[in-house]
Design an enzyme around this catalytic site. Structure first.
Site, PDB file in Angstrom:
ATOM      1  N   GLY A 174       0.804  -1.265   0.021  1.00 53.49           N
ATOM      2  CA  GLY A 174      -0.062  -0.021   0.108  1.00 53.49           C
ATOM      3  C   GLY A 174       0.914   1.112  -0.045  1.00 53.49           C
ATOM      4  CG  ASN A 175      -0.442   4.494  -1.403  1.00 53.23           C
ATOM      5  OD1 ASN A 175      -1.280   5.643  -1.067  1.00 53.23           O
ATOM      6  ND2 ASN A 175      -0.975   3.979  -2.657  1.00 53.23           N
TER       7      ASN A 175
END
Ligand code: C5P
Length: 424
Positions: A217-218
């Site tokens: 993810g980020n």
């Protein structure tokens, strides 16, 4: 309402054409009073065609109608845009050597001024003194903004966008600022300048599963995209928000509006499917979500366990995700305005803009909102500095403020692009 639009001799005169058009479309009677110099930038036929009234800059035309005072007497509002340094000086001194000068002296209506000039001229003590004098007389100012000026220069002095000036004018007309001197810069947004438009916004960050419990993810919180959705809805748009893993506390900022629909998505593939479906009905698409460039080639059915690999760290094979934004640009519906975001880790402003311009060319969007990110900057913070680049790579706006303020500034630029396209 009766609006006199004074236009003076700066290159930004071409933007006043859009402003005149906004006033006319809002149902106002518009009388354009250009100075002789303004007519060197934009000619009489344009002003007459846009305002649907005869136009002159001379006090010697229409003498029987006593035009040199009649326009000012009848006005509900006088707007001077662009206002050059010379015009501000003439106004401060009360000079009346042309129709705009006499009109400004003859009126008791509110006056709104949108300065436009080079930074040095704006910051000069003489200009600042004139501005103070005018403010002291109750004259309202909008801008100037900071941004690209004529030639290679940039800095404070750029005329505010027509949509901002229009908003300020509407506020004055609505009597929201009866004491104009108290509101030196009016930034109220009109409540319905996006009415009739459907705005599709993506927010947050995609998550690419590795196994049932883990993902790539980020750090995108979704705050900027949610702020754009909330601002668009507040300005009258129908909004579809594609929410990629946005925390409920952030998502709550869009509020409960019948005009806002939230579509939750998880992965880039889900975001792509939803974006394609929703894009069909959208007038404006703003892709603010951070999309994973890669996903795991083979997602494990069960949880990856250390003991299964004998303690050797697993190697994840990645494959590229589609560029959703590029896909939307390629299959864009007629009249659609598409905006991309670029979050970059960079050494400085030059590198940020350089990277932004390259991305702009790759994506083919109408506007690209560029901001710097890093370990501290950008992602989860409440504030943001956005540079908005148009198709040519020019910085049309630099906005520093809360994510809601940057959202409103971005929407102003979207409106400006659409307006320019409709008119030109
Ligand atoms: O290429 P980059 O990820 O920097 O581009 C950012 C812009 O492109 C953002 O508007 C983002 O929402 C969009 N994007 C996309 N699909 C991807 C990657 C980015 O739509 N696979």
């Amino acid at each position: 309402m009766n609006i006199v639009l004074g236009v003076t001799g700066g290159i930004a005169a071409y933007k006043a054409v859009l402003l005149a058009r906004l006033f006319v479309e809002a149902g106002h009677e518009v009388h354009v009073v250009p100075t002789a110099d303004a007519l060197r930038f934009v000619g009489l036929p344009t002003w007459e065609a846009i305002s649907r009234h005869p136009v002159t800059s001379s006090v010697h035309d229409d003498v029987p109608e006593v035009r040199h005072v009649a326009l000012g007497q009848r006005a509900d509002l006088v707007v001077v845009a662009p206002a050059t340094a010379n015009t501000l000086a003439r106004m401060a001194a009360g000079l009346a050597d042309d129709l705009l000068g006499t009109t400004l002296l003859a009126t008791t209506a509110p006056v709104l001024v949108a300065p436009a000039m080079h930074t040095e001229m704006w910051q000069h003590a003489a200009t600042q003194h004139n501005v103070e004098t005018l403010r002291g007389r109750g004259i309202a100012f909008v801008g100037p903004d900071s941004g690209r000026l004529t030639g290679d220069d940039s800095g404070p002095g750029r005329m505010s966008e027509p949509t901002q000036i229009f908003a300020a004018a509407q506020s004055l007309l609505a009597g929201r600022h009866p004491h104009a001197s108290e509101s030196q810069i009016i930034v109220d947004q009109p409540t319905s300048d996006l009415a009739g438009l459907t705005v599709l916004v993506s927010a947050g960050g995609t998550r690419e599963p590795i196994d049932p419990v883990r993902y790539l993810g980020n750090r995108s919180s979704g705050r900027q995209g949610v702020a754009i959705a909330a601002a668009a809805a507040a300005r009258g748009a129908q909004v579809v928000l594609l929410s990629a893993n946005v925390d409920a506390s952030v998502l709550g900022e869009v509020g409960e509006r019948s005009t806002t629909r939230v579509v939750p998505v998880g992965t880039a593939a889900e975001l792509e499917a939803a974006a394609r479906t929703e894009a069909a009905g959208a007038d404006v698409i703003i892709m603010a979500a951070a999309v994973a460039d890669y996903r795991v080639a083979e997602v494990s059915e069960g949880k990856l366990r250390k003991e299964d690999t004998g303690g050797t760290p697993p190697t994840l094979q990645l494959v590229e995700n589609p560029d959703i934004l590029r896909g939307l640009v390629v299959s864009r519906a007629p009249g659609q305005t598409i905006v991309g975001f670029a979050a970059e880790t960079v050494e400085g402003e030059d590198e940020l803009l350089e990277r932004g311009r390259r991305k702009l060319a790759r994506k083919g969007v109408d506007l690209l909102a560029v901001n710097a990110v890093g370990w501290i900057e950008g992602f989860e913070s409440a504030g943001n500095t956005l540079y908005i680049l148009d198709r040519t790579g020019e910085v049309v706006r630099r906005i520093n403020g809360t994510k809601r303020e940057t959202a409103d500034g971005l929407l102003d630029s979207v409106l400006a692009v659409r307006l320019a396209r409709d008119i030109l």
